[in-house]
Write an enzyme that holds these catalytic residues in place. Structure first.
Site, mmCIF file in Angstrom:
data_model
loop_
_atom_site.group_PDB
_atom_site.id
_atom_site.type_symbol
_atom_site.label_atom_id
_atom_site.label_comp_id
_atom_site.label_asym_id
_atom_site.label_seq_id
_atom_site.Cartn_x
_atom_site.Cartn_y
_atom_site.Cartn_z
ATOM 1 N N SER A 46 69.861 11.338 -11.556
ATOM 2 C CA SER A 46 70.746 10.381 -12.296
ATOM 3 C C SER A 46 71.857 11.003 -12.951
ATOM 4 O O SER A 46 72.895 10.293 -12.989
ATOM 5 C CB SER A 46 69.954 9.571 -13.603
ATOM 6 O OG SER A 46 69.376 10.566 -14.373
ATOM 7 N N GLU A 106 77.837 0.537 -28.539
ATOM 8 C CA GLU A 106 77.386 1.432 -29.502
ATOM 9 C C GLU A 106 77.056 2.637 -28.403
ATOM 10 O O GLU A 106 76.906 2.503 -27.261
ATOM 11 C CB GLU A 106 76.143 0.915 -30.124
ATOM 12 C CG GLU A 106 74.937 0.877 -29.244
ATOM 13 C CD GLU A 106 74.711 -0.219 -27.913
ATOM 14 O OE1 GLU A 106 75.529 -1.198 -28.109
ATOM 15 O OE2 GLU A 106 74.011 0.230 -27.370
ATOM 16 N N LYS A 166 75.886 6.067 -15.060
ATOM 17 C CA LYS A 166 76.366 5.157 -16.152
ATOM 18 C C LYS A 166 77.714 4.617 -15.667
ATOM 19 O O LYS A 166 78.128 3.551 -15.988
ATOM 20 C CB LYS A 166 76.667 5.895 -17.465
ATOM 21 C CG LYS A 166 75.040 6.054 -17.969
ATOM 22 C CD LYS A 166 75.032 6.031 -19.678
ATOM 23 C CE LYS A 166 73.716 6.056 -20.220
ATOM 24 N NZ LYS A 166 72.831 7.380 -19.655
HETATM 25 C C1 LIG Z 1 71.482 7.446 -19.934
HETATM 26 C C2 LIG Z 1 70.828 8.216 -18.984
HETATM 27 C C3 LIG Z 1 69.698 8.034 -18.591
HETATM 28 C C4 LIG Z 1 68.574 7.059 -19.057
HETATM 29 O O1 LIG Z 1 69.010 5.584 -19.129
HETATM 30 P P1 LIG Z 1 68.550 4.479 -17.819
HETATM 31 O O2 LIG Z 1 69.256 3.219 -18.454
HETATM 32 O O3 LIG Z 1 67.079 4.698 -17.949
HETATM 33 O O4 LIG Z 1 68.749 4.855 -16.581
HETATM 34 C C5 LIG Z 1 69.227 8.805 -17.300
HETATM 35 N N1 LIG Z 1 69.791 9.877 -16.963
HETATM 36 C C6 LIG Z 1 71.110 10.018 -17.483
HETATM 37 C C7 LIG Z 1 71.784 11.042 -16.894
HETATM 38 C C8 LIG Z 1 71.712 9.289 -18.537
HETATM 39 O O5 LIG Z 1 72.895 9.735 -18.800
#
Ligand SMILES: *Cc1c(COP(=O)(O)O)cnc(C)c1O
Length: 400
Positions: A384, A117, A95
């Site tokens: 992610s 938000e 993010k």
């Molecule tokens: C917020 C988040 C997601 C989901 O958001 P996407 O916009 O679909 O990527 C996935 N993995 C993590 C670690 C997150 O914090």
């Protein structure tokens, strides 16, 4: 496969095929179009490019490595499993890539305050960090229920200097936080900037957030070739709104032989109401100012959704993903809470990597797929985020 080229998407009205656009009142269209015009201009300046590139390198720690998960690979006995390690970024997830882009854009537009938000608080924390660094005021709206539930993230936002506004109306969760944050924006749209947390919302946000996240795939494409001499056979990522997935996919969209899979949360099962599998179970509709697949009731109201991973429980999905599904360029599938939890523990114990519950969905599906493929096939997963935020919850759940 010319039609997938990034620069041809979206059209000038923000449509990816029939999805996206701006389903918002006229006065908001003007605000969004001002952001779009400013973005098109600012992103081309040498100053903005250099500042963002420096932040990615020296602040976030980019490029994040590609890692060959040999023990996980051996455990499933099939295709080779690799991770793009977005969990190693400063603040612990992908993010920060788009939050820095948005905060920097706000600064270049001379905005006074960034508003957003947050549901679970992950977007709020990444944005608060980005705003602290860039030197711009940050205000995060959050449902009262989430404020209590996600206390550690609330504290982090405050330490980082953000103002957290608890929202006590309606369901006291994400949906009402969105309304509340928008009302704040409307008080002074000239001086305030609304920072959206995924590839969702009205145009130009799905495009901007994708552009900022596409560094993930551009790096990975080069790194993977350097490491293995070829491109990956499969790319796999979890999909909530879809930002980490599109971030990985974008640089490969023209590589016909690279298969791509998005993994949504099946929660307690697709035959129960407790999931957030928008692609599997949703229908064409609209939410939060754009058109996409939506989990909705017969009146077009978004259904309550659920996932063990709070970052994935969104009843809509990014418009570009909807188009990629219809074109069958990306396949969308699901993993359940149980598969996610099992992989959370398995990955921790096989590789010493505690994944975010969101990311564990992608790994769970990928491992099952790997088992069905020969050992000369390569799978690259977008890891992610890291699972520190989920550790207490999982320990409780499993009685550790
Ligand atoms: C917020 C988040 C997601 C989901 O958001 P996407 O916009 O679909 O990527 C996935 N993995 C993590 C670690 C997150 O914090």
């Amino acid at each position: 496969m010319q039609e997938f080229r990034q620069e041809t998407l979206p059209d000038e009205n923000g449509f990816f095929g029939e999805y996206g656009g701006q389903v918002i009142p006229e006065f908001l269209v003007k605000i969004m179009n001002d952001i779009y015009q400013a973005y098109l201009q600012i992103r081309e300046t040498a100053e903005f490019k250099q500042e963002l590139a420096d932040l990615y390198k020296y602040y976030v720690g980019r490029p994040s490595p590609i890692y060959h998960a040999k023990r996980l690979t051996a455990a499933y006995g099939g295709a080779q499993i690799y991770f793009k390690r977005e969990d190693l970024n400063h603040t612990g997830a992908h993010k920060i890539n788009h939050c820095l882009g948005e905060a920097l854009l706000a600064k270049y537009m001379n905005k006074k305050k960034v508003i957003a938000e947050t549901g679970a608080g992950q977007h709020g924390v990444a944005l608060a960090a980005a705003c602290a660094l860039v030197g711009i005021e940050c205000e995060i709206h959050m449902g009262e229920i989430d404020v209590v539930k996600e206390h550690p993230n609330v504290v982090k936002m405050k330490i980082l200097g953000a103002k957290v506004v608890p929202v006590s109306r309606g369901t006291k969760t994400l949906k009402d936080a969105v309304d509340s944050a928008f009302e704040e924006l409307l008080k002074n749209p000239e001086e305030f900037f609304y920072a959206i947390g995924s590839v969702v919302g009205p145009h130009p946000f799905p495009m901007m957030v994708r552009d900022f996240q596409s560094i993930v795939g551009s790096e990975a494409r080069e790194q993977f070739q350097e490491l293995t001499g070829k491109l990956p056979d499969y790319l796999i990522a979890c999909v909530g709104g879809g930002s980490n997935a599109i971030g990985l996919f974008t640089a490969f969209l023209n590589d016909e032989n690279v298969k791509m899979i998005g993994v949504e949360p099946a929660g307690k099962g697709l035959d129960t109401p407790d999931h957030a599998a928008t692609m599997a179970k949703g229908t064409s509709g609209q939410i939060h100012g754009f058109k996409c697949y939506v989990l909705q009731d017969s009146a077009g109201e978004p259904l309550p959704v659920y996932s063990i991973a709070s970052g994935l429980d969104y009843p809509g999905v990014g418009p570009q993903h909807c188009m990629l599904k219809d074109l069958q360029r990306v396949e969308y599938t699901t993993a359940s809470d149980k598969e996610c939890l099992d992989m959370f523990i398995q990955l921790s114990r096989l590789e010493g990597i505690i994944p975010a519950l969101e990311s564990a969905h992608a790994v769970a599906y990928a491992a099952e797929l790997a088992a069905t493929l020969p050992s000369d096939v390569n799978i690259l997963i977008n890891l992610s985020g890291r699972g520190d935020k989920d550790a207490d919850f999982v320990a409780d759940k499993l009685g550790l």
